[in-house]
Motif scaffolding. Structure first.
Motif, short mmCIF file in Angstrom:
data_model
loop_
_atom_site.label_atom_id
_atom_site.label_comp_id
_atom_site.label_asym_id
_atom_site.label_seq_id
_atom_site.Cartn_x
_atom_site.Cartn_y
_atom_site.Cartn_z
N GLN A 80 5.87 4.34 0.46
CA GLN A 80 6.30 5.55 1.00
C GLN A 80 7.45 5.53 2.21
O GLN A 80 8.47 5.97 2.09
N ALA A 81 7.00 4.86 3.10
CA ALA A 81 7.75 4.77 4.47
C ALA A 81 8.68 3.92 4.59
O ALA A 81 9.93 3.87 5.20
N ASP A 105 0.84 -1.13 0.19
CA ASP A 105 0.00 -0.18 0.29
C ASP A 105 0.83 1.28 0.03
O ASP A 105 2.18 1.07 0.10
N GLU A 106 0.19 2.29 -0.21
CA GLU A 106 0.99 3.65 -0.05
C GLU A 106 1.92 3.63 1.09
O GLU A 106 2.88 4.19 0.84
N TYR A 107 1.52 3.46 2.25
CA TYR A 107 1.96 3.74 3.39
C TYR A 107 3.61 2.83 3.31
O TYR A 107 4.65 3.31 3.25
N TRP A 108 3.61 1.58 2.90
CA TRP A 108 4.71 0.56 2.71
C TRP A 108 5.54 1.41 1.76
O TRP A 108 6.77 1.34 1.84
N ALA A 158 2.98 7.17 -5.67
CA ALA A 158 3.75 6.25 -4.99
C ALA A 158 4.29 5.21 -5.84
O ALA A 158 5.56 4.84 -5.84
N ASN A 162 7.26 -1.55 15.76
CA ASN A 162 5.78 -2.06 15.99
C ASN A 162 5.84 -3.35 16.78
O ASN A 162 4.73 -3.65 17.14
N TRP A 221 11.72 10.75 -3.15
CA TRP A 221 11.03 10.58 -2.07
C TRP A 221 10.56 11.53 -0.95
O TRP A 221 9.49 11.59 -0.63
N ILE A 257 11.55 -0.06 12.01
CA ILE A 257 10.15 -0.19 12.09
C ILE A 257 9.53 -1.74 12.87
O ILE A 257 8.65 -1.41 13.35
#
Ligand SMILES: Nc1ncnc2c1ncn2[C@@H]1O[C@H](COP(=O)(O)OP(=O)(O)OP(=O)(O)O)[C@@H](O)[C@H]1O
Ligand SMILES: [Mg+2]
Lengths: 359, 263, 311
Positions: free
Chosen positions: A50-51, A45-48, A182, A304, A255, A300
């Motif tokens: 980008q981050a 997804d976008e988060y993964w 992304a 988490n 980025w 990360i």
């Protein structure tokens, strides 16, 4: 049982020189690359993206660059962040002043600029070695960032002091600036990494790579068999800085989007990239990529993991705990396998080749 | 046997070389010459200045006095890589291999000077660069066969036993196809068998490729066996110079060296 | 033209104009130079004895200072807090030897260096977890007043700091010169084999040097801490110690001291007289550039032995 070279006789030196002489390895790598292009952008997804994934790809490119210099040519550098900054600021100046310039060309020219700066700061390497040289590269790190901070020309005198990536297209798709998706940015960084890794691998298995390693392992003997130390070292500085420069341009353009000089700080960038190549394996292209993955994923995971098992920590405590674990892991790692992930991977393959028979 | 080879003209002429380090006079006024295709041995007790002599010949040390003439051209101050370009290759007393690289890669570096393809082709590892790489690989494989080190082709040299490392180092020097090969104690620390192998290699190199060889060796029986002429150094001075038989008969040599070292 | 004037002429005119001010700047520089010297000294000790380039020296300074402040906050009197902090540093030395050095014997310099970067993170994290990460005041009761001699302003705190630094260095020099342990340490630096023949096990030697370096770190931590507060940025003075080491040579105790003073003074003078021309904040890189320029002329440092290459 299935992973072995039995029956695969090499019929020519050409085949023997191949990067992955064993056919299963070639399949595996091909599968990884195809997966990276065809599966990852749709699965993540976008988060993964980008981050995690995009910074990983870009930092891996910089790590390859540093590994060429430190792992192959044996010249320790703590100035990676500064060489990346040169690329980023060069790219910013070019794209904002020459709007029609193709952005990929701009990335490459940024690399060339960084290479030029790398050569200048590599000059002392003829006279000074080891940790002494590391300090020389620190001079580059602090001086260059100071310069970009102080001299308004570098950021077009804009009052905020930041550089912002303007939107630019490639094949009609926006790949930089806030409108870029992304996925688009992912493909760009992935392609740079794949091409960069292949080129680096080619360099290190040929004449140039051998002369780097010769200088690294025993510079006097290298010189006596006709390798010129200054040229060889400067070439390492130039090519390494080229990689870092391109990575730096990507760092901002595909980025972060916009940044100040702090984005290339010693502790935020130069050191972590050094960790990547040490944990990944000095003198290994594959190791640089594995090390980059490890260092980007580690925090990360540390952030988490405790909540996942129901432990909630104050952010402050969490941060310091991360430091302790991270530091501890580095030490443990060096004790267990000083040659890094790349060596572990190799050992695992050896085991696999023999499986299921232990001998 | 050495008589059957046709020794040629003077290849290297060393004339009145002196060099000192601080107070230590490592070499004083040493002169000799080396002829094409011959094997010349330099002998002498520890600290006599033998290694320093080789270092002068290949430009690592710059003699304070005297001249060295190689292939008819007198030479002044120069960098070591220039000596390599002129066709001088060597091995070292304390092995100086590239520890992190495999046997194959070590010997391949010996051919660096002969490889010309530029950065662009190197990046692609394709076309001319690949062709060049394979040509040189073939030569290196010949050397590997010649030295009988096929089995350790891919082994990092740091992991090899001492005797084999010496052999790989010889291979690296041979890869440069030198006109003059300098060997600094090629057989030190070897057992009899290894020494015999090494002697055979040295003689074969000299025989088959006609390479001129200057070697330093402590083992008298070896020296007397394989060399055409011998230079004896003692405390930096030339004590004797001539065929093995002449040197053996020289009273100074017997007093200073052979009498003590040789049983 | 104007720029050339600002670089090559004006600063010197300024200096000639007001020598008293210049003297104050130099003295200010000497004071921070003493601090740099102290940190560099810790580096040199460890490098000499174990060949380890200890990046964690800065973190050790922070850790020692935090321990001291922590103990004092818990109500311990100064002397007790000092003892506790010293004890902690010795314990750290044991731990480092037991869990790190012993397992990394015979590894290359860069691997050991990396390991100390790991140690650096551990110490930073541990110190701040145990004692909090806010800036702490450290009051060790040194007087802090100013007085004037011949028009030049002196500060009693700075003077005491310089005095303590000097005392520390003298003690160390005596220790190295006159005790068997000191002699053994010097022997190790020269040659590990020789050290073994002195009869002191390498392990003991390592524990001792790391302890001594810990004590030096504690002193440095007290000085910096009392001046600027105990805070994270103490770690960064480790980076400042690098150019000092370059100037002084990695293995020379007098080199560390002289190098520290040169860097301290050079940096202050450059910032005051040349800084404005370059837009200020040149302190950040000046020391490195100075060291770099110096290296090009004397690669072995001020007091380092000349490197002779042999084959
Ligand atoms: N780079 C140098 N710096 C200082 N002294 C040197 C240097 N090179 C050689 N020497 C000195 O010159 C003298 C001759 O040394 P050299 O190595 O040539 O002797 P050698 O005959 O090769 O001895 P060995 O049989 O031990 O190899 C010795 O006293 C040595 O210490
Ligand atoms: Mg010798």
């Amino acid at each position: 049982m299935f992973y072995r070279e039995a029956g695969q006789f090499k019929t020519s030196y050409n085949k023997d020189q191949a990067v992955f002489p064993i056919i299963q390895d070639r399949w595996f790598i091909a599968a990884v690359i195809i997966g990276a292009y065809a599966v990852v952008p749709f699965a993540a997804d976008e988060y993964w993206l980008q981050a995690v994934i995009i910074p990983f790809l870009i930092l891996a490119l910089a790590a390859i660059g540093l590994n060429l210099l430190t792992g192959y040519a044996g010249q320790v550098s703590l100035g990676t962040g500064a060489f990346m900054a040169v690329g980023a600021y060069a790219c910013y100046k070019m794209t904002t002043n020459i709007p029609d310039l193709n952005v990929v060309v701009a990335f490459l020219i940024s690399g060339v600029m960084a290479a030029a700066v790398g050569i200048v700061f590599g000059l002392p390497s003829l006279r000074i070695k080891g940790f002494y040289l590391a300090v020389a590269t620190l001079a580059a790190q602090f001086f260059i960032l100071w310069l970009f901070n102080k001299v308004g020309w570098f950021y077009n005198d804009n009052p905020s002091g930041t550089i912002t990536a303007p939107p630019r297209e490639l094949f009609g798709i926006t790949i930089t600036g806030p409108q870029a998706t992304a996925e688009a940015r992912y493909f760009v960084s992935l392609t740079f990494l794949v091409v960069g890794a292949i080129v680096a691998k080619n360099l290190v298995r040929g004449r140039i790579g051998r002369s780097w390693m010769a200088i690294r392992d025993m510079d006097i003997a290298a010189e006596i068999i006709g390798i010129r130390p200054l040229q060889t070292k400067l070439m390492a500085f130039a090519i390494s800085s080229f990689y870092c420069g391109v990575a730096g341009a990507l760092y901002i353009f595909v980025w972060l989007g916009s940044a100040e000089t702090e984005a290339f700080d010693l502790l935020q960038v130069s050191f972590p990239i050094l960790f990547m190549i040490i944990i990944g394996g000095l003198g290994s292209i594959m190791g640089s990529i594995m090390g980059a993955a490890f260092i980007t994923l580690m925090p990360i995971f540390l952030t988490n993991f405790p909540p996942m098992i129901g432990i909630h920590l104050a952010t402050d405590l969490q941060k310091h705990l991360e430091e302790i674990i991270f530091g501890g892991m580095i030490v443990a790692f060096l004790i267990v396998e000083p040659h890094g992930l790349a060596r572990l991977w190799q050992i695992a393959k050896e085991k696999l080749r023999l499986w299921p028979f232990p001998y | 046997m050495p008589a059957t080879r046709n020794i040629g003209d003077v290849l290297l002429d060393v004339d009145g070389i002196s060099i000192s380090f601080g107070g230590v006079k490592a070499l004083s006024d040493v002169s000799f010459d080396v002829r094409e295709h011959e094997i010349l041995a330099i002998i002498g007790p520890n600290g006599a200045g033998k290694s320093s002599m080789l270092n002068c010949i290949n430009g690592f040390y710059h003699p304070q006095e005297g001249t060295i003439t190689f292939k008819g051209k007198p030479r002044h101050q120069m960098q070591t890589h220039e000596a390599a370009l002129q066709g001088i290759a060597r091995t070292f007393q304390n092995i100086a291999l590239f520890k992190g690289m495999s046997t194959l890669d070590n010997i391949m570096t010996g051919r660096n000077l002969k490889m010309k393809k530029n950065l662009f082709w190197q990046m692609l590892y394709f076309g001319p660069a690949l062709k060049e790489e394979l040509e040189h690989r073939a030569v290196v494989e010949e050397i590997i066969d010649f030295l009988e080190i096929e089995a350790i082709r891919k082994t990092p040299v740091g992991k090899l036993p001492y005797g084999l490392q010496k052999r790989v180092e010889l291979g690296r020097a041979l890869a440069a196809e030198p006109d003059l090969l300098l060997l600094d104690e090629p057989m030190a620390g070897m057992n009899i068998e290894e020494k015999q192998d090494m002697c055979r290699f040295i003689l074969d190199v000299n025989d088959e490729f006609g390479t001129t060889i200057v070697l330093i060796e402590h083992d008298m029986s070896v020296v007397m066996d394989i060399s055409d002429r011998v230079v004896v150094l003692d405390y930096g001075k030339k004590l004797a110079y001539g065929t093995p038989d002449e040197v053996r008969a020289n009273q100074d040599v017997i007093d200073a060296y052979l009498g003590v070292a040789h049983e | 033209m104007e720029f050339l004037n600002a670089v090559f002429v004006a600063p010197f005119l300024d200096i000639a104009d007001s020598p008293v001010f210049f003297a104050e700047v130099v003295i200010g520089g000497l004071m921070s130079g003493v601090m740099y010297s102290l940190v560099a000294l810790g580096f040199v000790l460890i490098f000499k004895a174990s060949g380890v380039f200890n990046y964690a020296q800065g973190a050790m300074v922070l850790f020692a200072a935090l321990t001291l402040v922590g103990a004092m906050e818990k109500g311990a009197p100064l002397w007790l807090a000092l003892l506790i902090a010293l004890g902690v540093m010795v314990a750290l030395a044991f731990a480092v030897e037991r869990f790190m050095l012993r397992k990394l014997i015979n590894q290359e310099g860069i691997i050991l260096f990396m390991a100390t970067i790991g140690l650096n993170f551990v110490l930073e994290g541990a110190g701040q977890i145990a004692f909090g990460s806010d800036v702490k005041r450290l009051d060790v009761g040194l007087p802090d007043n100013s007085f004037e001699v011949g028009g030049i302003l002196f500060n009693t705190f700075d003077l005491s700091a310089a005095f303590i630094g000097a005392a520390m260095v003298t003690t160390l020099a005596l220790f190295f010169q006159f005790t068997p342990m000191g002699r053994a340490l010097r022997a190790v630096a020269d040659d590990h084999q020789a050290a073994l023949s002195v009869g002191i096990p390498l392990k003991t030697i390592w524990v001792v040097v790391w302890s001594v370096a810990g004590a030096v770190a504690l002193v440095a931590g007290i000085m910096w801490g009392a001046k600027a507060g105990v805070q994270f940025s103490l770690v960064l003075i480790a980076l400042k110690a690098l150019p000092v080491l370059i100037l002084g040579g990695f293995t020379s105790v007098p080199g560390a001291i002289v190098g520290g003073l040169i860097i301290g003074v050079g940096e202050k003078v450059a910032e005051v007289y040349w800084g404005p021309t370059f837009g200020g904040a040149i302190e950040g890189w000046f020391a490195y550039m100075l060291a770099l320029a110096f290296l090009l002329f004397r690669p072995q440092g001020l007091f380092g032995e000349k490197i002779i290459e042999r084959v």
